[in-house]
Design a protein around this motif. Structure first.
Motif, PDB file in Angstrom:
ATOM      1  N   UNK B 712       0.827  -1.204   0.000  1.00 44.99           N
ATOM      2  CA  UNK B 712       0.000   0.000   0.000  1.00 44.99           C
ATOM      3  C   UNK B 712       0.870   1.267   0.000  1.00 44.99           C
ATOM      4  N   UNK B 713       2.093   1.171   0.528  1.00 50.35           N
ATOM      5  CA  UNK B 713       2.965   2.351   0.569  1.00 50.35           C
ATOM      6  C   UNK B 713       3.770   2.552  -0.712  1.00 50.35           C
ATOM      7  N   UNK B 745      -2.234 -11.312   2.018  1.00 53.25           N
ATOM      8  CA  UNK B 745      -2.518  -9.976   1.506  1.00 53.25           C
ATOM      9  C   UNK B 745      -3.784  -9.983   0.644  1.00 53.25           C
ATOM     10  N   UNK B 753     -11.172  -4.996   2.404  1.00 51.78           N
ATOM     11  CA  UNK B 753     -11.383  -3.856   1.510  1.00 51.78           C
ATOM     12  C   UNK B 753     -12.595  -4.050   0.589  1.00 51.78           C
ATOM     13  N   UNK B 892      -6.935   2.330 -10.802  1.00 49.51           N
ATOM     14  CA  UNK B 892      -6.514   2.423  -9.411  1.00 49.51           C
ATOM     15  C   UNK B 892      -5.996   1.041  -8.995  1.00 49.51           C
ATOM     16  N   UNK B 893      -4.961   0.987  -8.181  1.00 50.15           N
ATOM     17  CA  UNK B 893      -4.475  -0.301  -7.681  1.00 50.15           C
ATOM     18  C   UNK B 893      -3.753  -0.074  -6.351  1.00 50.15           C
ATOM     19  N   UNK B 894      -3.600  -1.149  -5.626  1.00 48.63           N
ATOM     20  CA  UNK B 894      -2.930  -1.054  -4.315  1.00 48.63           C
ATOM     21  C   UNK B 894      -1.520  -0.491  -4.499  1.00 48.63           C
ATOM     22  N   UNK B 895      -1.222   0.563  -3.792  1.00 47.16           N
ATOM     23  CA  UNK B 895       0.118   1.157  -3.844  1.00 47.16           C
ATOM     24  C   UNK B 895       0.238   2.331  -4.792  1.00 47.16           C
ATOM     25  N   UNK B 896      -0.801   2.564  -5.606  1.00 39.28           N
ATOM     26  CA  UNK B 896      -0.688   3.610  -6.619  1.00 39.28           C
ATOM     27  C   UNK B 896      -0.602   4.997  -6.016  1.00 39.28           C
ATOM     28  N   UNK B 897      -1.449   5.218  -5.012  1.00 37.82           N
ATOM     29  CA  UNK B 897      -1.638   6.578  -4.535  1.00 37.82           C
ATOM     30  C   UNK B 897      -0.357   7.201  -3.973  1.00 37.82           C
ATOM     31  N   UNK B 898       0.519   6.356  -3.434  1.00 35.63           N
ATOM     32  CA  UNK B 898       1.717   6.927  -2.814  1.00 35.63           C
ATOM     33  C   UNK B 898       2.955   6.849  -3.710  1.00 35.63           C
ATOM     34  N   UNK B 901       4.942  10.298  -4.438  1.00 34.58           N
ATOM     35  CA  UNK B 901       5.352  11.199  -3.353  1.00 34.58           C
ATOM     36  C   UNK B 901       6.825  11.588  -3.532  1.00 34.58           C
TER      37      UNK B 901
END
Ligand SMILES: [Zn+2]
Lengths: 96, 1006
Positions: B712-713, B745, B753, B892-898, B901
């Motif tokens: 997720x990170x 996981x 989720x 969208x997928x797990x880990x994408x949002x971060x 950074x």
């Protein structure tokens, strides 16, 4: 030494479970819309409460369900268990 | 074993005791052959042989003798047995004598009577509380002094030989667990047992009855042992009552779990065949009755540690249970009635008891009359203020005590004595109550801490609850057993409480220390004196927990069983506060020292962790495989051929042979250990889309795709191929090491989720055997092996998957490649794995097929620049590894949002490159640090590190490595240095493209 009541399998020794972690952190429902602070909070920020704590344990050598557990971190007493969607704290307070 | 002549037991009484005089037992103490009797402990046998000196003290190396008769013994610590069975720090008071027993005293050099370290005693004032910290900590060289200091202050030592004994673990369940089989525990067992409750009664001794075994009390008008016998008779008739002897509860844990250790064979020279030495019990009970009794305390006065000074109750026990005379001229010093009980008991056995010194000014007529009749002098309002003798007590000084107990009279009188029996009162054994979470409370009327509020389902009763008289013990036990059974829903029983014949008690008057010069030992095992506690107080220590750690009070193997109460009370006096304000330290498990053996149980050696073998293991074993651990799996690392011994040179020969054989012709590797997950359900494609970084919705049936999973990170988590077998059915592979964590996981995602997704997953790792066949001739070999016969590019294109059969066996065949060669992966039901492997090896014989192991597999993947464990190290992003092409921007997928950074898009992040040594031959150690200038001043700026490497690429004929370096492939052509300071290695390396071989991927087509 604690025992956990799996909603599917019944009361089992904790050695059948993996501790997963804080069950109060919810993944942002709309991942794109959620801002950086919400993501930071979800991924990194964990309280270390003294007392009642809602957490996930996975029944890893049993049915593999994620079980929500309301545990007292001081006494290790398991106060309540349920499904991931259950709000154990709410029902625990209500019953008290 | 030893001669049976009985010349030495000069201190043995001619009659009485629970010993069997017709069964003499030979044993050795410090090499000297001695005799005892069946029924003796090592301590009683030593006393029978008039051996007074049994050890040297911890810090000052002062001569010490047997001080108690039970578990609380602080002095008589022995190394028991020899060689592999040697056990240090055993308490002589707890060791049942057996034929051929060998015990050695500890903490003396070269021997008990001449101990070199005794100089510490003369240098006494130096060795006060905190001496070592103050002197050695913070100055350079502690690491140098530490060894000598620990040796000088050491307890016993053991050796590194493997323990030849076995140990067991046992789970036990009951309604009511009763800990302790004394008068309280037996009374409770009777009423609880009669009610029908499942009762488990455990006791640490060989004989049940607790203190009643050796006291002269009467119950219901007959000797107490008769009452014990009839109680045991009744209990043994009850099918719902289990009794475990030689079983000591040592810990009370969460969820009302009690752990106990059963000494199955400790009383034997060696365990019987097929028997264990000890057994660990984990007991779950609804209610736990703690009937663990109490421990007598010593008194604190000058030189109160000489051999010949012993607890009063211990003196009684040696006389009554073991028919041993612990002294010829006895004086008793007490602040409570226990002194009188001892005096009368000993005198009635014709032992010369000279006097009872009582710090109190008053005692009841009952005892006065008895002493008069027996000719024992009574000295009231006085104290023993000093003792004489070196290796054994020769006499004592007695003086009057002021009414506030703070000063002593100017006149003292000498009295000759070789045994001084002391009693400072009794402390309830609250240890298990504390383990359970309880906080003991001070009870002034008995000058001791007693259990307070209950925190689990523990019910202290009898002496462990502060009820010291026999009548109180049987009453509390009887009532507690009955009441708890009733609470649990068992039938009420009718009972009567037995009667006893005890005199009325004159209350104890607390006496924590007696004025006077000289060392006054509080903790006799750790050599903590009264002045150490005073010093700690002067230096500002207030909390008893800090006092404990600073002075080491109660930190020995006896955990302060005889010392804590006195120590805490003295601290309270120094602070000028009430004992209840100052409090007590908490007792923690274990109650007694526990060997590591029973904690490990059978989970040692081969049984420590499960060994997983692939379905093809037997073939590998028969064909020269050298195995390597991959997690729990055993995998062939490489295969030796006839005549090759397992040397580094031959390993290189084998690996070269396997790589060249595969790239030149065809090779086969067992990949059954890869994680395999079966995915089914209408939303499977959508699910994969959310957990992989790349797109999955358009994957055609019959096609495989490489997938990348992030945490997720945004850090890379795992990679593998997943294939679509039918509309709603996918088959995923994971790396061997992440198989379990990827499954968990995915389950987390599905259950927490996205519980709305229609997807079911299941691990099928063990259901399928898998083998990868690689090399230009792989297609030829497989076409000969399978039933369909056609594996042309049209029939099975690159990244294609097909359900086929091999000699009638259903199989999945994937056209995927890790080696970069034309390659296939064949999965068959595990039961057919070995058969199919053998068949392919046979069919491929004419094509020179070769099996290869994990080394050759790793080298070929590095030659191709594929990332694996060394690169997926929990710190790398997709971009670091050159995998950005796998990041879909459309979903969208797990880990994408971060991923975007700041830290992740820093251009200075180390990125994947290839590395080759400039000299073409130096082996670059994995983990080496990459630097620009190996002579730069420290701390040297780090550019990156070497993540994995092949000491020899048989294809390229020189070593190759992968690494992560700032700037990544922009630095291609530059040279840097790979340094491993720990190994003294520094080599210049050239940065190259991470794909060393067949950059265009032409070989994938054969
Ligand atoms: Zn379950």
């Amino acid at each position: 030494m604690i025992r956990i009541k799996c909603p599917y399998c019944g009361l089992r020794d904790h050695s059948e479970f993996n501790y997963i972690g804080d069950a109060t952190k919810l993944r942002p429902v709309n991942p794109e819309v959620a801002n950086d602070d919400e993501w930071f909070d979800y991924i990194y920020v964990r309280d270390n409460p003294r007392g009642v704590h809602q957490e996930y344990w996975q029944h890893i050598t049993g049915c593999r369900s994620y079980v929500k557990v309301l545990r007292n971190t001081v006494t290790h007493e398991v106060l309540k268990t349920g499904l991931p969607s259950d709000d154990l704290l709410f029902s625990y307070e209500a019953e008290k | 074993m030893f001669s049976k002549k009985n010349k030495q037991q000069t201190r043995r009484l001619s009659s009485g005791g629970l010993i069997n005089r017709s069964k003499p037992i030979g044993f050795k103490f410090d090499g000297k052959p001695l005799m005892g009797y069946d029924g003796d402990t090592l301590a009683s046998a030593l006393l029978a042989n008039n051996i007074k000196l049994v050890g040297r003290s911890f810090k000052y190396h002062r001569p010490r003798g047997i001080y108690t008769a039970g578990t609380e013994e602080p002095n008589a610590l022995m190394a028991l047995r020899t060689n592999a069975r040697i056990e240090p720090n055993t308490r002589a008071t707890n060791i049942e004598l057996f034929d051929g027993l060998e015990a050695k005293s500890q903490n003396r050099w070269p021997n008990l009577f001449f101990d070199f370290m005794q100089i510490n005693n003369l240098a006494g004032p130096l060795f006060t509380a905190g001496f070592y910290y103050k002197t050695f900590m913070g100055i350079p060289g502690w690491h140098f002094y530490e060894h000598f200091i620990r040796k000088a202050a050491g307890m016993g030592s053991t050796n590194l030989a493997r323990d030849p004994d076995t140990y067991d673990k046992k789970n036990a369940f009951c309604d009511i667990l009763i800990i302790g089989g004394g008068p309280t525990g037996l009374s409770a067992a009777l009423t609880a047992g009669r009610s029908g409750a499942r009762v488990l009664l455990i006791d640490s001794s060989k004989l049940l009855g607790g203190q009643l075994i050796w006291e002269l009390d009467q119950i219901d008008g007959r000797p107490a042992f008769q009452w014990i016998e009839s109680a045991l008779e009744e209990l043994k008739e009850m099918k719902n009552v289990t009794i475990a002897q030689r079983t000591t509860a040592f810990g009370y844990y969460d969820s009302n779990v009690v752990n106990a250790i059963e000494s199955v064979s400790d009383h034997l020279p060696t365990p019987d065949p097929h028997s264990v030495r000890q057994r660990l019990w984990q007991i779950r009970a609804q209610k736990v009755i703690i009937a663990t009794g109490a421990t007598e305390r010593p008194l604190v006065f000058s030189n109160n540690d000489r051999p010949g000074i012993m607890l009063a109750s211990a003196a009684r026990r040696y006389v009554n249970q073991f028919a041993v005379k612990p002294g010829n001229r006895v004086v008793i010093f007490a602040n409570n009635d226990d002194g009188y009980k001892t005096a009368v008991n000993l005198a009635e056995k014709d032992i010369d008891v000279r006097a009872v010194v009582d710090s109190r000014t008053h005692v009841n007529q009952f005892w006065k009359t008895k002493l008069d009749k027996l000719g024992v002098e009574l000295i009231l309002g006085s104290a023993v203020i000093n003792t004489h003798g070196h290796f054994g007590l020769t006499g004592i000084d007695i003086a009057s005590l002021s009414s506030d107990q703070k000063s002593i009279g100017s006149q003292s009188s000498f009295m000759s004595a070789d045994l001084l029996a002391i009693s400072g009162g009794w402390s309830p054994n609250v240890h298990l109550y504390c383990h359970a979470g309880g906080r003991p409370q001070y009870e002034a009327s008995i000058a001791a801490f007693i259990p307070g509020v209950r925190s689990q389902s523990e019910y202290p009763a009898g002496a462990s609850n502060g009820a010291f008289s026999l009548i109180d013990c049987v009453t509390e036990g009887t009532n507690c057993g009955s009441q708890l059974a009733t609470e649990l829903g068992f039938s009420k029983t009718i009972f009567s409480i037995p009667k006893t014949d005890e005199p009325t008690v004159t209350p104890i008057k607390a006496l924590w220390r007696i004025p006077g010069k000289g060392k006054k030992f509080v903790d006799i095992q750790d050599d903590v004196t009264e002045s150490d506690i005073k010093l700690a107080h002067q230096e500002g220590y207030i909390s008893v927990e800090h006092l404990k750690r600073y002075t080491t009070l109660g930190m020995g193997t006896d955990q302060g069983k005889t010392s804590n109460m006195n120590g805490h009370a003295i601290m309270a006096e120094e602070r000028g506060e009430a004992i209840e304000t100052v409090g007590t330290t908490m007792f923690r498990p274990p109650y007694i020292p526990i060997a590591m053996g029973p904690l490990a149980g059978r989970d040692i050696g081969q049984s420590y962790s499960a060994k997983r073998k692939s379905a093809i293991h037997n073939w590998h074993h028969e064909n020269g495989a050298i195995f390597v651990d991959a997690g729990q799996w055993l995998r062939p690392q490489y295969y030796l051929r006839n005549g090759e011994t397992n040397t580094t040179e031959n390993m290189d020969v084998a690996i070269t042979r396997e790589v060249q054989g595969t790239r030149g012709n065809v090779g086969m590797v067992d990949v059954s250990t890869l994680g395999k997950i079966d995915i089914q359900g209408a939303d499977s494609g959508e699910f994969l889309n959310r957990i992989y970084t790349n797109g999955w919705t358009k994957l055609a049936i019959g096609k495989a795709r490489y997938g990348l999973m992030l945490r997720e990170d945004g850090i890379v988590f795992d990679d593998g191929t997943t294939s679509r077998l039918s509309e709603h059915h996918y088959f995923m592979t994971t790396t061997t090491s992440n198989a379990a964590s990827v499954l968990s996981h995915m389950e987390y995602c599905l259950q927490i989720h996205w519980p709305d997704l229609d997807v079911k997953i299941s691990s099928v790792t063990e259901q399928w055997a898998a083998m990868a066949i690689a090399g230009p001739k792989s297609r030829d070999v497989l076409e000969k092996s399978i039933d369909e016969k056609n594996l042309s590019n049209e029939a099975l294109p690159f990244m294609g998957v097909k359900q086929i059969s091999i000699d009638g066996i259903p199989a999945l065949i994937f056209r995927i490649s890790f080696s970069g060669e034309l390659a296939y992966e064949v999965n068959v039901p595990a039961d057919y794995g070995e058969y199919v492997w053998r068949r392919i090896m046979k069919k491929g014989k004419t094509d020179n097929i070769i099996p290869y192991g994990t080394e050759a597999m790793a080298i070929m993947r590095i030659e191709k620049g594929h990332v694996a464990g060394g690169e997926l190290d929990g710190r790398t992003t997709p971009d670091d590894l050159g995998l950005n092409k796998l990041i879909s921007s459309k979903k969208e997928f797990i880990g994408r949002r971060l991923l975007n950074r700041e830290g992740f898009i820093d251009p200075n992040r180390p990125k994947l490159v290839g590395l080759i040594p400039i000299d073409g031959k130096s082996r670059i150690r994995t983990g080496s640090i990459l630097v620009k200038d190996p002579n730069a001043s420290l701390p040297m700026p780090k550019l990156g590190h070497v993540s994995s490497g092949a000491y020899l690429s048989p294809t390229l004929k020189h070593p190759i490595s992968l690494g992560l370096i700032k700037g990544g492939t922009d630095r291609i052509g530059e040279t840097v240095w790979a340094t491993s300071p720990l190994h003294g290695e520094t080599n210049e390396v050239k940065i190259v493209d991470p794909v060393f071989y067949d950059k265009q991927g032409e070989r994938l087509n054969g």
